[in-house]
Design a protein around this motif. Structure first.
Motif, PDB file in Angstrom:
ATOM      1  N   THR A 144       1.039  -1.094  -0.089  1.00 48.19           N
ATOM      2  CA  THR A 144       0.297  -0.011  -0.036  1.00 48.19           C
ATOM      3  C   THR A 144       1.019   1.331   0.109  1.00 48.19           C
ATOM      4  O   THR A 144       2.095   1.205   0.276  1.00 48.19           O
ATOM      5  CB  THR A 144      -0.933  -0.098   1.112  1.00 48.19           C
ATOM      6  N   THR A 145       0.363   2.542  -0.364  1.00 45.19           N
ATOM      7  CA  THR A 145       1.221   3.611  -0.192  1.00 45.19           C
ATOM      8  C   THR A 145       0.176   4.550   0.758  1.00 45.19           C
ATOM      9  O   THR A 145      -1.015   4.450   0.863  1.00 45.19           O
ATOM     10  CB  THR A 145       1.188   4.344  -1.379  1.00 45.19           C
ATOM     11  N   LEU A 146       0.893   5.539   1.308  1.00 38.94           N
ATOM     12  CA  LEU A 146       0.321   6.393   2.440  1.00 38.94           C
ATOM     13  C   LEU A 146      -0.290   7.633   1.789  1.00 38.94           C
ATOM     14  O   LEU A 146      -0.868   8.403   2.500  1.00 38.94           O
ATOM     15  CB  LEU A 146       1.303   6.753   3.289  1.00 38.94           C
ATOM     16  N   GLY A 147       0.007   7.738   0.373  1.00 36.44           N
ATOM     17  CA  GLY A 147      -0.567   8.988  -0.237  1.00 36.44           C
ATOM     18  C   GLY A 147       0.248  10.369   0.020  1.00 36.44           C
ATOM     19  O   GLY A 147       1.596  10.125   0.481  1.00 36.44           O
ATOM     20  N   ARG A 148       0.047  11.504  -0.544  1.00 35.66           N
ATOM     21  CA  ARG A 148       0.765  12.699  -0.300  1.00 35.66           C
ATOM     22  C   ARG A 148       1.264  12.809   0.960  1.00 35.66           C
ATOM     23  O   ARG A 148       0.578  12.826   1.941  1.00 35.66           O
ATOM     24  CB  ARG A 148      -0.503  13.760  -0.674  1.00 35.66           C
ATOM     25  N   GLY A 149       2.721  13.292   0.936  1.00 37.46           N
ATOM     26  CA  GLY A 149       3.305  13.506   2.092  1.00 37.46           C
ATOM     27  C   GLY A 149       3.661  12.360   2.888  1.00 37.46           C
ATOM     28  O   GLY A 149       4.131  12.543   4.012  1.00 37.46           O
ATOM     29  N   GLY A 150       3.608  11.318   2.148  1.00 37.91           N
ATOM     30  CA  GLY A 150       3.769   9.745   2.958  1.00 37.91           C
ATOM     31  C   GLY A 150       5.000   9.521   3.548  1.00 37.91           C
ATOM     32  O   GLY A 150       5.146   8.981   4.460  1.00 37.91           O
ATOM     33  N   SER A 151       6.185   9.986   2.641  1.00 33.96           N
ATOM     34  CA  SER A 151       7.442   9.764   3.279  1.00 33.96           C
ATOM     35  C   SER A 151       7.860  10.435   4.383  1.00 33.96           C
ATOM     36  O   SER A 151       8.430   9.648   5.501  1.00 33.96           O
ATOM     37  CB  SER A 151       8.552  10.156   2.117  1.00 33.96           C
ATOM     38  N   ASP A 152       7.615  11.596   4.759  1.00 34.37           N
ATOM     39  CA  ASP A 152       7.645  12.337   5.900  1.00 34.37           C
ATOM     40  C   ASP A 152       6.850  11.934   7.065  1.00 34.37           C
ATOM     41  O   ASP A 152       7.207  11.676   8.212  1.00 34.37           O
ATOM     42  CB  ASP A 152       7.377  13.741   5.676  1.00 34.37           C
ATOM     43  N   TYR A 153       5.608  11.598   6.500  1.00 36.93           N
ATOM     44  CA  TYR A 153       4.785  10.958   7.584  1.00 36.93           C
ATOM     45  C   TYR A 153       5.154   9.442   8.113  1.00 36.93           C
ATOM     46  O   TYR A 153       5.189   9.159   9.099  1.00 36.93           O
ATOM     47  CB  TYR A 153       3.473  10.835   7.036  1.00 36.93           C
ATOM     48  N   SER A 154       5.640   8.721   7.161  1.00 34.27           N
ATOM     49  CA  SER A 154       6.300   7.375   7.341  1.00 34.27           C
ATOM     50  C   SER A 154       7.475   7.578   8.577  1.00 34.27           C
ATOM     51  O   SER A 154       7.507   6.866   9.567  1.00 34.27           O
ATOM     52  CB  SER A 154       7.058   6.838   6.239  1.00 34.27           C
ATOM     53  N   ALA A 155       8.238   8.670   8.361  1.00 34.33           N
ATOM     54  CA  ALA A 155       9.253   8.917   9.362  1.00 34.33           C
ATOM     55  C   ALA A 155       8.963   9.275  10.554  1.00 34.33           C
ATOM     56  O   ALA A 155       9.393   8.786  11.706  1.00 34.33           O
ATOM     57  CB  ALA A 155      10.310   9.965   8.663  1.00 34.33           C
ATOM     58  N   ALA A 156       7.835  10.144  10.610  1.00 30.10           N
ATOM     59  CA  ALA A 156       7.349  10.604  11.805  1.00 30.10           C
ATOM     60  C   ALA A 156       6.583   9.504  12.786  1.00 30.10           C
ATOM     61  O   ALA A 156       6.800   9.291  13.851  1.00 30.10           O
ATOM     62  CB  ALA A 156       6.363  11.767  11.573  1.00 30.10           C
ATOM     63  N   LEU A 157       6.164   8.634  11.851  1.00 35.07           N
ATOM     64  CA  LEU A 157       5.306   7.480  12.495  1.00 35.07           C
ATOM     65  C   LEU A 157       6.414   6.568  13.355  1.00 35.07           C
ATOM     66  O   LEU A 157       6.025   5.934  14.323  1.00 35.07           O
ATOM     67  CB  LEU A 157       4.538   6.635  11.565  1.00 35.07           C
ATOM     68  N   LEU A 158       7.585   6.132  12.418  1.00 33.92           N
ATOM     69  CA  LEU A 158       8.415   5.387  12.850  1.00 33.92           C
ATOM     70  C   LEU A 158       9.179   5.812  14.097  1.00 33.92           C
ATOM     71  O   LEU A 158       9.479   5.264  15.163  1.00 33.92           O
ATOM     72  CB  LEU A 158       9.576   5.086  11.865  1.00 33.92           C
ATOM     73  N   ALA A 159       9.546   7.367  14.190  1.00 33.40           N
ATOM     74  CA  ALA A 159      10.124   7.977  15.448  1.00 33.40           C
ATOM     75  C   ALA A 159       9.220   7.843  16.618  1.00 33.40           C
ATOM     76  O   ALA A 159       9.650   7.540  17.665  1.00 33.40           O
ATOM     77  CB  ALA A 159      10.198   9.494  14.920  1.00 33.40           C
ATOM     78  N   GLU A 160       7.786   7.921  16.121  1.00 30.82           N
ATOM     79  CA  GLU A 160       7.064   7.792  17.381  1.00 30.82           C
ATOM     80  C   GLU A 160       6.852   6.296  17.852  1.00 30.82           C
ATOM     81  O   GLU A 160       6.815   6.103  19.302  1.00 30.82           O
ATOM     82  CB  GLU A 160       5.499   8.048  16.824  1.00 30.82           C
ATOM     83  N   ALA A 161       6.923   5.280  17.001  1.00 30.87           N
ATOM     84  CA  ALA A 161       6.784   3.972  17.566  1.00 30.87           C
ATOM     85  C   ALA A 161       8.111   3.682  18.398  1.00 30.87           C
ATOM     86  O   ALA A 161       8.076   2.713  18.998  1.00 30.87           O
ATOM     87  CB  ALA A 161       6.595   3.138  16.246  1.00 30.87           C
ATOM     88  N   LEU A 162       9.114   3.947  17.867  1.00 31.99           N
ATOM     89  CA  LEU A 162      10.382   3.941  18.432  1.00 31.99           C
ATOM     90  C   LEU A 162      10.923   4.532  19.647  1.00 31.99           C
ATOM     91  O   LEU A 162      11.839   4.677  20.182  1.00 31.99           O
ATOM     92  CB  LEU A 162      11.637   3.676  17.364  1.00 31.99           C
ATOM     93  N   SER A 163      10.210   5.569  20.024  1.00 31.15           N
ATOM     94  CA  SER A 163      10.226   6.659  20.969  1.00 31.15           C
ATOM     95  C   SER A 163      11.400   7.570  20.764  1.00 31.15           C
ATOM     96  O   SER A 163      12.410   7.498  21.607  1.00 31.15           O
ATOM     97  CB  SER A 163      10.200   6.003  22.284  1.00 31.15           C
ATOM     98  N   ALA A 164      11.757   7.673  19.494  1.00 29.84           N
ATOM     99  CA  ALA A 164      12.871   8.611  19.094  1.00 29.84           C
ATOM    100  C   ALA A 164      13.044   9.898  19.910  1.00 29.84           C
ATOM    101  O   ALA A 164      12.069  10.455  20.475  1.00 29.84           O
ATOM    102  CB  ALA A 164      13.055   8.790  17.621  1.00 29.84           C
ATOM    103  N   HIS A 165      14.113  10.519  19.911  1.00 32.42           N
ATOM    104  CA  HIS A 165      14.542  11.804  20.802  1.00 32.42           C
ATOM    105  C   HIS A 165      14.423  13.017  19.585  1.00 32.42           C
ATOM    106  O   HIS A 165      14.352  13.850  20.212  1.00 32.42           O
ATOM    107  CB  HIS A 165      15.584  11.686  21.359  1.00 32.42           C
ATOM    108  N   HIS A 166      14.474  12.636  18.425  1.00 34.09           N
ATOM    109  CA  HIS A 166      14.728  13.557  17.291  1.00 34.09           C
ATOM    110  C   HIS A 166      14.137  13.136  16.073  1.00 34.09           C
ATOM    111  O   HIS A 166      14.459  11.846  15.647  1.00 34.09           O
ATOM    112  CB  HIS A 166      15.944  13.919  17.362  1.00 34.09           C
TER     113      HIS A 166
END
Length: 450
Positions: free
Chosen positions: A196-218
């Protein structure tokens, strides 16, 4: 190494456009040991080619021409890496892409379209992992579809946040302690195993979701501009980079047209209070913009955002006068057709609403499906060719003289609709499309002269 600090770094298409661009990104990763997860877009130009390839009317000769163009982009990078195994992997992906494209040409489906669109990120992430190794960073490819689980709404898939967190902690987090992981933005996988694809802006959104899921600091978003600007630099050369901005201000800017960030990108970061940095991979030494929950400076005017191609729909009915339930009926029609209103103003007997992107599917929906139903309730008028301007800042609704400063500046420009009060961070209004650049330039000169 331990993950006391984890930065998720995302590189856009221009940042991984060619070998020289990828080398600059590899240096950014190498120079900051907290960079452990890298999310990449497809190399610049590839996604547009894939979009064309995914369409129904593309014949066999055009399919081959497109795949040749994509192959040239990737092989221009591979030529610098001298890695036979990787070259073979990319070749196999291109062969698979050609097969899928032929299938799409014979029997179009949105599911197959998403599969086609995913190939850009699949190739760029494999190649970038090798570029990292070339500069001495232990980088490894990871298929994000192992963790980015979505529904089956192809083209606009919704991520299952619980599954993402569970899988990211199980399959991704352990690898980050051993090496830098390179993965894909924009793509996911549904319960049936389809891409599947996440649509417009999907790459930035993917990165933010992964940061959230991994409790990233930045979260670092690396693009081709030095951060977020006070307005679009293409409109005025007086635009300047903003050093810091709050989540609230940035969300308003993204919502109302600032192209540097998609609004959805900020939502996961805001949920976990993860600071987001936006900078240029071409000029990392110039810094960029830090977006975080609280900032030291809170100017009345932070930026001016512009969103073109707006449609204004005005519904009018004497039945509104002292009557309840009319607005509910209007919005029930809009909800039925899944239309989202951006701005709204009301008077005693009329309601004015703006809709985004009138030259695309939205205009067709408004014309063919919605207007007839609305006209059963009231008188309807539709205006196209408008632009929405948002003045973004702080405490705009409580600051004396804001309206005077803005609208005195716009003398000679017809303001079609004004919306203020719902947010402390913005004042929005509509102008005619042909006057939009002039309005933004005048406002910027007046509000940011100091």
């Amino acid at each position: 190494m331990s993950l006391n600090q984890l930065t998720v770094a995302k590189f856009g298409g221009t940042s991984v456009a060619d070998y020289a661009a990828m080398l600059r990104c590899a240096d950014i990763i190498k120079n900051d040991p907290t960079n452990r997860l890298v999310v990449v877009s497809a190399s610049s130009g590839v996604t547009n080619l894939l979009v064309r390839l995914s369409q129904a009317e593309v014949d066999a000769s055009e399919q081959q021409a497109i795949i040749t163009q994509i192959s040239d982009i990737q092989h221009n990078i591979l030529a610098h890496l001298n890695d036979e195994l990787l070259t073979h992997e990319i070749h196999q992906l291109l062969v698979e892409l050609a097969d899928v494209a032929r299938q799409q040409g014979q029997d179009y489906s949105v599911k197959v379209a998403d599969t086609i669109l995913s190939f850009g990120e699949q190739m760029s992430s494999r190649i970038f992992a090798k570029v990292l190794q070339q500069v001495g960073v232990e980088g490894a490819y990871f298929d994000v579809r192992q963790v980015m689980k979505t529904n089956s709404l192809f083209g606009q898939a919704v991520v299952d946040l619980e599954q993402l967190k569970l899988h990211a902690q199980q399959f991704l987090a352990p690898k980050l302690t051993e090496q830098v992981i390179v993965t894909q933005g924009f793509i996911g996988q549904d319960a049936q195993g389809d891409t599947t694809t996440l649509g417009r802006g999907g790459s930035d959104y993917s990165a933010a979701l992964l940061a959230e899921a991994l409790s990233a600091h930045h979260l670092a978003i690396w693009t081709d501009v030095v951060g977020i600007f006070t307005t679009d630099p293409r409109i005025t050369d007086q635009a300047r980079s903003i050093k810091e901005i709050s989540f609230g201000e940035a969300a308003e800017m993204a919502t109302f047209g600032a192209k540097i960030l998609h609004p959805a990108t900020l939502i996961p970061a805001m949920r976990q209070n993860i600071p987001v940095f936006v900078g240029s991979s071409k000029e990392p030494e110039k810094g960029g913009t830090l977006i975080q929950q609280s900032v030291e400076s809170k100017p009345t005017y932070r930026s001016i955002a512009l969103r073109r191609e707006q449609t204004l729909v005005t519904v009018k009915s004497p039945a509104m006068l002292h009557a309840s339930g009319f607005l509910a009926k209007v919005f029930a029609v809009l909800a039925k057709h899944e239309l989202s209103v951006d701005l709204i103003t009301t008077s005693e007997i009329s309601v004015a609403m703006t809709f985004d992107n009138p030259t695309g599917s939205m205009q067709a929906l408004l014309n063919s499906n919605v207007l007839e139903e609305l006209e059963q309730l009231c008188e309807v008028s539709v205006e196209h060719g408008l632009s929405l301007i948002a003045v973004v800042g702080n405490n705009i609704h409580r600051t004396n003289g804001v309206g005077t400063s803005i609208f005195d500046t716009l003398q000679g420009i017809n303001v079609r609709m004004i919306c203020q009060g719902a947010s402390e961070h913005n004042l929005c209004f509509l102008v005619e499309e042909q006057q939009a650049n002039e309005a933004v330039e005048k406002l910027h000169r007046n509000l940011f002269a100091h």
